[in-house]
Design a protein around this motif. Structure first.
Motif, PDB file in Angstrom:
ATOM      1  N   GLY A  90       0.944  -1.209  -0.057  1.00 18.52           N
ATOM      2  CA  GLY A  90      -0.053   0.014  -0.083  1.00 18.52           C
ATOM      3  C   GLY A  90       0.795   1.055  -0.011  1.00 18.52           C
ATOM      4  O   GLY A  90       0.505   2.443  -0.556  1.00 18.52           O
ATOM      5  N   PHE A  91       2.045   1.181   0.596  1.00 16.06           N
ATOM      6  CA  PHE A  91       2.865   2.542   0.605  1.00 16.06           C
ATOM      7  C   PHE A  91       4.300   1.633   0.304  1.00 16.06           C
ATOM      8  O   PHE A  91       4.657   0.814   0.838  1.00 16.06           O
ATOM      9  N   GLU A  92       5.063   2.312  -0.514  1.00 16.87           N
ATOM     10  CA  GLU A  92       6.402   2.114  -0.580  1.00 16.87           C
ATOM     11  C   GLU A  92       7.405   3.420  -0.428  1.00 16.87           C
ATOM     12  O   GLU A  92       7.094   4.261  -1.206  1.00 16.87           O
ATOM     13  N   ASN A  93       8.088   3.508   0.521  1.00 16.77           N
ATOM     14  CA  ASN A  93       8.989   4.623   0.913  1.00 16.77           C
ATOM     15  C   ASN A  93       9.898   4.773  -0.352  1.00 16.77           C
ATOM     16  O   ASN A  93      11.032   3.934  -0.408  1.00 16.77           O
ATOM     17  N   PHE A  94       9.954   5.751  -1.237  1.00 15.38           N
ATOM     18  CA  PHE A  94      10.891   6.093  -2.248  1.00 15.38           C
ATOM     19  C   PHE A  94      11.846   7.117  -1.986  1.00 15.38           C
ATOM     20  O   PHE A  94      12.876   7.445  -2.618  1.00 15.38           O
ATOM     21  N   GLY A  95      11.779   7.733  -0.872  1.00 20.45           N
ATOM     22  CA  GLY A  95      12.879   8.755  -0.484  1.00 20.45           C
ATOM     23  C   GLY A  95      12.826   9.791  -1.269  1.00 20.45           C
ATOM     24  O   GLY A  95      11.875  10.515  -1.692  1.00 20.45           O
ATOM     25  N   VAL A  96      14.021  10.041  -1.854  1.00 21.45           N
ATOM     26  CA  VAL A  96      14.184  11.155  -2.943  1.00 21.45           C
ATOM     27  C   VAL A  96      14.448  10.612  -4.326  1.00 21.45           C
ATOM     28  O   VAL A  96      15.238  11.278  -5.091  1.00 21.45           O
ATOM     29  N   ARG A  97      13.921   9.460  -4.479  1.00 17.55           N
ATOM     30  CA  ARG A  97      14.109   8.812  -5.945  1.00 17.55           C
ATOM     31  C   ARG A  97      13.682   9.815  -7.016  1.00 17.55           C
ATOM     32  O   ARG A  97      12.666  10.305  -6.856  1.00 17.55           O
ATOM     33  N   SER A  98      14.237   9.605  -8.141  1.00 18.73           N
ATOM     34  CA  SER A  98      13.929  10.187  -9.320  1.00 18.73           C
ATOM     35  C   SER A  98      13.230   9.878 -10.374  1.00 18.73           C
ATOM     36  O   SER A  98      12.810  10.287 -11.388  1.00 18.73           O
ATOM     37  N   ASP A  99      12.947   8.481 -10.118  1.00 23.75           N
ATOM     38  CA  ASP A  99      12.249   7.659 -11.242  1.00 23.75           C
ATOM     39  C   ASP A  99      10.845   7.273 -10.859  1.00 23.75           C
ATOM     40  O   ASP A  99      10.171   6.403 -11.310  1.00 23.75           O
ATOM     41  N   LEU A 100      10.098   8.235 -10.234  1.00 24.23           N
ATOM     42  CA  LEU A 100       8.729   8.105  -9.912  1.00 24.23           C
ATOM     43  C   LEU A 100       7.967   8.584 -11.238  1.00 24.23           C
ATOM     44  O   LEU A 100       8.447   9.483 -11.741  1.00 24.23           O
ATOM     45  N   ALA A 101       6.719   7.962 -11.261  1.00 18.33           N
ATOM     46  CA  ALA A 101       5.934   8.458 -12.488  1.00 18.33           C
ATOM     47  C   ALA A 101       5.525  10.028 -12.144  1.00 18.33           C
ATOM     48  O   ALA A 101       5.448  10.427 -10.920  1.00 18.33           O
ATOM     49  N   ASP A 102       5.332  10.921 -13.111  1.00 11.76           N
ATOM     50  CA  ASP A 102       5.024  12.307 -12.835  1.00 11.76           C
ATOM     51  C   ASP A 102       3.815  12.499 -12.044  1.00 11.76           C
ATOM     52  O   ASP A 102       3.578  13.554 -11.539  1.00 11.76           O
ATOM     53  N   ASP A 103       2.899  11.536 -12.070  1.00 14.39           N
ATOM     54  CA  ASP A 103       1.542  11.634 -11.637  1.00 14.39           C
ATOM     55  C   ASP A 103       1.380  11.064 -10.122  1.00 14.39           C
ATOM     56  O   ASP A 103       0.271  10.993  -9.569  1.00 14.39           O
ATOM     57  N   VAL A 104       2.277  10.331  -9.699  1.00 21.12           N
ATOM     58  CA  VAL A 104       2.298   9.566  -8.473  1.00 21.12           C
ATOM     59  C   VAL A 104       1.814  10.538  -7.391  1.00 21.12           C
ATOM     60  O   VAL A 104       2.407  11.430  -7.084  1.00 21.12           O
ATOM     61  N   LEU A 105       0.998  10.215  -6.558  1.00 20.52           N
ATOM     62  CA  LEU A 105       0.547  10.849  -5.298  1.00 20.52           C
ATOM     63  C   LEU A 105       1.361  10.266  -4.079  1.00 20.52           C
ATOM     64  O   LEU A 105       1.585   9.200  -3.787  1.00 20.52           O
ATOM     65  N   LEU A 106       1.775  11.335  -3.365  1.00 21.57           N
ATOM     66  CA  LEU A 106       2.889  10.806  -2.111  1.00 21.57           C
ATOM     67  C   LEU A 106       2.363  11.439  -0.900  1.00 21.57           C
ATOM     68  O   LEU A 106       1.317  12.506  -1.026  1.00 21.57           O
ATOM     69  N   GLU A 107       2.620  10.859   0.357  1.00 20.64           N
ATOM     70  CA  GLU A 107       2.150  11.126   1.406  1.00 20.64           C
ATOM     71  C   GLU A 107       3.221  11.273   2.657  1.00 20.64           C
ATOM     72  O   GLU A 107       4.026  10.470   2.546  1.00 20.64           O
ATOM     73  N   CYS A 108       3.228  12.150   3.231  1.00 22.09           N
ATOM     74  CA  CYS A 108       4.168  12.379   4.454  1.00 22.09           C
ATOM     75  C   CYS A 108       4.100  11.420   5.279  1.00 22.09           C
ATOM     76  O   CYS A 108       3.002  11.170   5.936  1.00 22.09           O
ATOM     77  N   GLY A 109       5.100  10.751   5.601  1.00 16.41           N
ATOM     78  CA  GLY A 109       4.977   9.671   6.872  1.00 16.41           C
ATOM     79  C   GLY A 109       5.163  10.156   8.184  1.00 16.41           C
ATOM     80  O   GLY A 109       4.964   9.356   8.917  1.00 16.41           O
ATOM     81  N   ILE A 110       5.155  11.397   8.283  1.00 13.85           N
ATOM     82  CA  ILE A 110       5.039  11.915   9.587  1.00 13.85           C
ATOM     83  C   ILE A 110       3.542  12.398   9.996  1.00 13.85           C
ATOM     84  O   ILE A 110       2.941  12.039  10.912  1.00 13.85           O
ATOM     85  N   CYS A 111       3.113  13.409   9.109  1.00 12.08           N
ATOM     86  CA  CYS A 111       1.782  13.949   9.455  1.00 12.08           C
ATOM     87  C   CYS A 111       0.502  13.553   8.277  1.00 12.08           C
ATOM     88  O   CYS A 111      -0.503  13.838   8.445  1.00 12.08           O
ATOM     89  N   TRP A 112       1.139  12.713   7.327  1.00 14.38           N
ATOM     90  CA  TRP A 112       0.075  12.201   6.393  1.00 14.38           C
ATOM     91  C   TRP A 112      -0.274  13.247   5.326  1.00 14.38           C
ATOM     92  O   TRP A 112      -1.488  12.990   4.774  1.00 14.38           O
ATOM     93  N   THR A 113       0.285  14.215   5.429  1.00 10.77           N
ATOM     94  CA  THR A 113      -0.148  15.438   4.459  1.00 10.77           C
ATOM     95  C   THR A 113       0.183  14.896   2.819  1.00 10.77           C
ATOM     96  O   THR A 113       1.276  14.133   2.718  1.00 10.77           O
ATOM     97  N   ARG A 114      -0.706  15.049   1.933  1.00  5.94           N
ATOM     98  CA  ARG A 114      -0.472  14.479   0.595  1.00  5.94           C
ATOM     99  C   ARG A 114      -0.164  15.573  -0.303  1.00  5.94           C
ATOM    100  O   ARG A 114      -0.254  16.554  -0.318  1.00  5.94           O
TER     101      ARG A 114
END
Length: 69
Positions: A3-27
């Motif tokens: 459900g979640f995969e930590n990508f850190g600062v990878r640059s190979d993410l799809a341009d439209d991928v939605l990301l969520e903060c692992g601290i406060c869950w802000t998207r």
């Protein structure tokens, strides 16, 4: 992929991928950008400045995880 995969600062993410903060869950939605940091809509996560942080809790980019749709 889980459900979640930590990508850190990878640059190979799809341009439209939605990301969520692992601290406060802000998207981060590339379609919306980040009004707090004046990041325009359409900006992919990989294109955010190196010093960009979560607009809610100030967590670094490495704390963001991709959200599986």
């Amino acid at each position: 992929m889980s459900g979640f995969e930590n990508f850190g600062v990878r640059s190979d993410l799809a341009d439209d991928v939605l990301l969520e903060c692992g601290i406060c869950w802000t998207r981060y939605d590339p379609a919306e950008g980040d009004g707090v940091a004046q990041i325009p809509p359409g900006t992919p996560f990989a294109a955010l400045p190196d010093d960009w942080h979560c607009p809610n809790c100030d967590a670094p980019k490495g704390k963001f995880m991709a959200v599986e749709s």
